[in-house]
Design an enzyme around this catalytic site. Structure first.
Site, PDB file in Angstrom:
ATOM      1  N   TRP A 100       0.842  -1.205   0.000  1.00 25.15           N
ATOM      2  CA  TRP A 100       0.000   0.000   0.000  1.00 25.15           C
ATOM      3  C   TRP A 100       0.873   1.250   0.000  1.00 25.15           C
ATOM      4  O   TRP A 100       0.596   2.221  -0.704  1.00 25.15           O
ATOM      5  CB  TRP A 100      -0.963   0.014   1.190  1.00 25.15           C
ATOM      6  CG  TRP A 100      -1.965  -1.098   1.144  1.00 25.15           C
ATOM      7  CD1 TRP A 100      -2.147  -2.080   2.074  1.00 25.15           C
ATOM      8  CD2 TRP A 100      -2.928  -1.363   0.107  1.00 25.15           C
ATOM      9  NE1 TRP A 100      -3.160  -2.930   1.686  1.00 25.15           N
ATOM     10  CE2 TRP A 100      -3.652  -2.512   0.494  1.00 25.15           C
ATOM     11  CE3 TRP A 100      -3.253  -0.738  -1.101  1.00 25.15           C
ATOM     12  CZ2 TRP A 100      -4.682  -3.046  -0.297  1.00 25.15           C
ATOM     13  CZ3 TRP A 100      -4.267  -1.269  -1.886  1.00 25.15           C
ATOM     14  CH2 TRP A 100      -4.961  -2.404  -1.485  1.00 25.15           C
ATOM     15  N   ASP A 167      -1.596   6.804   6.332  1.00 21.67           N
ATOM     16  CA  ASP A 167      -2.640   5.878   5.897  1.00 21.67           C
ATOM     17  C   ASP A 167      -2.957   4.965   7.080  1.00 21.67           C
ATOM     18  O   ASP A 167      -2.164   4.102   7.427  1.00 21.67           O
ATOM     19  CB  ASP A 167      -2.127   5.075   4.694  1.00 21.67           C
ATOM     20  CG  ASP A 167      -3.130   4.015   4.216  1.00 21.67           C
ATOM     21  OD1 ASP A 167      -4.191   3.870   4.835  1.00 21.67           O
ATOM     22  OD2 ASP A 167      -2.812   3.336   3.202  1.00 21.67           O
ATOM     23  N   LYS A 191     -12.194  -1.419   6.730  1.00 18.68           N
ATOM     24  CA  LYS A 191     -11.427  -2.333   7.581  1.00 18.68           C
ATOM     25  C   LYS A 191     -11.940  -2.242   9.028  1.00 18.68           C
ATOM     26  O   LYS A 191     -12.247  -3.242   9.637  1.00 18.68           O
ATOM     27  CB  LYS A 191      -9.938  -1.995   7.530  1.00 18.68           C
ATOM     28  CG  LYS A 191      -9.363  -1.872   6.111  1.00 18.68           C
ATOM     29  CD  LYS A 191      -8.930  -3.196   5.547  1.00 18.68           C
ATOM     30  CE  LYS A 191      -8.592  -3.184   4.064  1.00 18.68           C
ATOM     31  NZ  LYS A 191      -7.746  -2.146   3.551  1.00 18.68           N
TER      32      LYS A 191
HETATM   33  C1  LIG Z   1      -7.072  -1.781   2.180  1.00 19.42           C
HETATM   34  C2  LIG Z   1      -6.030  -0.750   2.258  1.00 19.42           C
HETATM   35  C3  LIG Z   1      -5.872   0.250   1.285  1.00 19.42           C
HETATM   36  C4  LIG Z   1      -6.751   0.318   0.059  1.00 19.42           C
HETATM   37  O1  LIG Z   1      -7.984   0.808   0.384  1.00 19.42           O
HETATM   38  P1  LIG Z   1      -9.108   1.102  -0.711  1.00 19.42           P
HETATM   39  O2  LIG Z   1     -10.149   1.766   0.132  1.00 19.42           O
HETATM   40  O3  LIG Z   1      -9.527  -0.218  -1.262  1.00 19.42           O
HETATM   41  O4  LIG Z   1      -8.544   1.985  -1.745  1.00 19.42           O
HETATM   42  C5  LIG Z   1      -4.901   1.192   1.463  1.00 19.42           C
HETATM   43  N1  LIG Z   1      -4.082   1.170   2.521  1.00 19.42           N
HETATM   44  C6  LIG Z   1      -4.182   0.228   3.483  1.00 19.42           C
HETATM   45  C7  LIG Z   1      -3.243   0.245   4.639  1.00 19.42           C
HETATM   46  C8  LIG Z   1      -5.158  -0.765   3.379  1.00 19.42           C
HETATM   47  O5  LIG Z   1      -5.265  -1.708   4.322  1.00 19.42           O
END
Ligand SMILES: *Cc1c(COP(=O)(O)O)cnc(C)c1O
Length: 355
Positions: A100, A167, A191
């Site tokens: 990511w 993030d 999540k």
């Molecule tokens: C799942 C995830 C993403 C991607 O998220 P989307 O909402 O599908 O774009 C980005 N960063 C992390 C740390 C993730 O777990």
């Protein structure tokens, strides 16, 4: 009743799902579905306002920050961050701690220089790099607090001379953080906060407007702030269910209470992985994630039969990401410790059978 260890979209509290289901048919006694009321109605404005208030309360968001519910997932933030913060020809610093993080830094390259300050790529991201310098002339420093795929987590944040962009998609609301340490926090809801379809962004207002770039309205944090997350039609259902989940969290005692639970859940599961001769943990011990617990088998031939046993016990979503293999137990806020014990019992039963 399934034990949902899926990585995302992940488990939501059962009572939230029931409330959400009711609101699809009749939202708060209005005789209308949450899916068919105007986003400009007083009823929905109250939902959005409550969601924003809950975020501010649960994260102790200080003055000078805006809370947004946007669309496009965390992946859109990968581009929106440099679009808004990185001047043409400027530089941003990235910690490459997983796939990511790598995707985020690739997007930054469309706008300027993305400097990797450190990477753990050579070890397939089994640890968090810690020994590096953050360039003081960078527009911002980007990190991933929890690496969902590899099961590593930052247990300490790095002091930074420039605004930190984080993030937090897979560990937002799982533990106490100090928002004042960050310029931007973003997280896809699916999540640990709600269903897919909305992305939480907490942004420090005074870091905006400095890139000198013209930014289309939907990609511009400033437009979104001025529109109160309603520049266009917001994802009403995703925001509604996120609000319900945050309310559930508040009723449980908020982030400090869930943090204790999450620690207890992770502790017993890692203890079993370390104790059980068939399994071994993937991540470096000091960087182990309290949200995504990755483990493999000493004998990979036993992986399929173990997955079969899991299936029989109602344990779902534990197959590891293809780039790591083995297993990944995602133990987000809504997963009760009773489910962890069901998994541990399955691991013990399996070890007994395969001695
Ligand atoms: C799942 C995830 C993403 C991607 O998220 P989307 O909402 O599908 O774009 C980005 N960063 C992390 C740390 C993730 O777990």
């Amino acid at each position: 009743m399934k034990h949902n260890f899926g990585a995302g979209p992940g488990i939501l509290p059962h009572e939230v799902l029931k409330q959400a289901a009711e609101a699809v048919v009749d939202f708060n006694g209005t005789g209308l579905s949450i899916l068919e009321i105007s986003h400009r109605s007083a009823e929905f404005e109250a939902v959005l306002a409550e969601a924003v208030t809950l975020v501010k309360e649960l994260l102790n968001v200080p003055e000078g920050y805006s809370v947004l519910f946007l669309q496009g997932g965390a992946s859109t933030q990968f581009a929106m961050v440099p679009y808004n913060l990185l001047p043409d020809g400027g530089k941003a610093a990235y910690l490459e701690s997983g796939v990511w993080a790598n995707k985020a830094l690739k997007e930054a390259k469309y706008f300027g220089e993305a400097q990797v300050v450190a990477t753990s790529k050579e070890s397939n991201f089994t640890y968090i790099p810690k020994d590096f310098e953050i360039p003081a002339d960078a527009a911002y420093f980007h990190i991933t607090s929890n690496n969902t795929i590899y099961g590593t987590q930052l247990h300490k944040f790095f002091p930074s001379p420039v605004p930190v962009v984080c993030d937090m998609s897979s560990d937002i609301f799982s533990r106490e953080i100090k928002v004042a340490d960050f310029g931007i926090i973003y997280a896809g809801a699916q999540k640990n906060m709600g269903p897919a379809g909305t992305t939480l962004v907490v942004v420090k207002d005074d870091i905006l407007g400095k890139s000198g770039r013209k930014i289309p309205a939907m990609f511009n944090y400033q437009t979104q702030i001025e529109g109160g997350s309603m520049y266009n039609t917001p994802p009403v259902f995703a925001i509604y269910v996120s609000m319900l989940t945050l309310k559930w969290l508040k009723a449980k005692g908020g982030v400090p209470a869930i943090e204790k639970e999450n620690e207890a859940k992770a502790k017993v599961l890692y203890e079993e992985i370390d104790r059980n001769p068939l399994f071994k943990a993937v991540a470096a011990e000091e960087d182990r994630s309290y949200m995504n617990v990755c483990f493999v088998m000493e004998n990979p031939e036993l992986e399929k039969p173990f997955l079969k046993l899991c299936d029989e016990k109602g344990i779902v979503g534990v197959k590891g990401h293809r780039s790591v293999g083995g297993f990944r137990a995602s133990i987000y806020n809504a997963l009760p410790i009773t489910s962890i014990h069901v998994l541990i019992d399955a691991m013990r039963e399996f070890a007994e059978k395969n001695k």
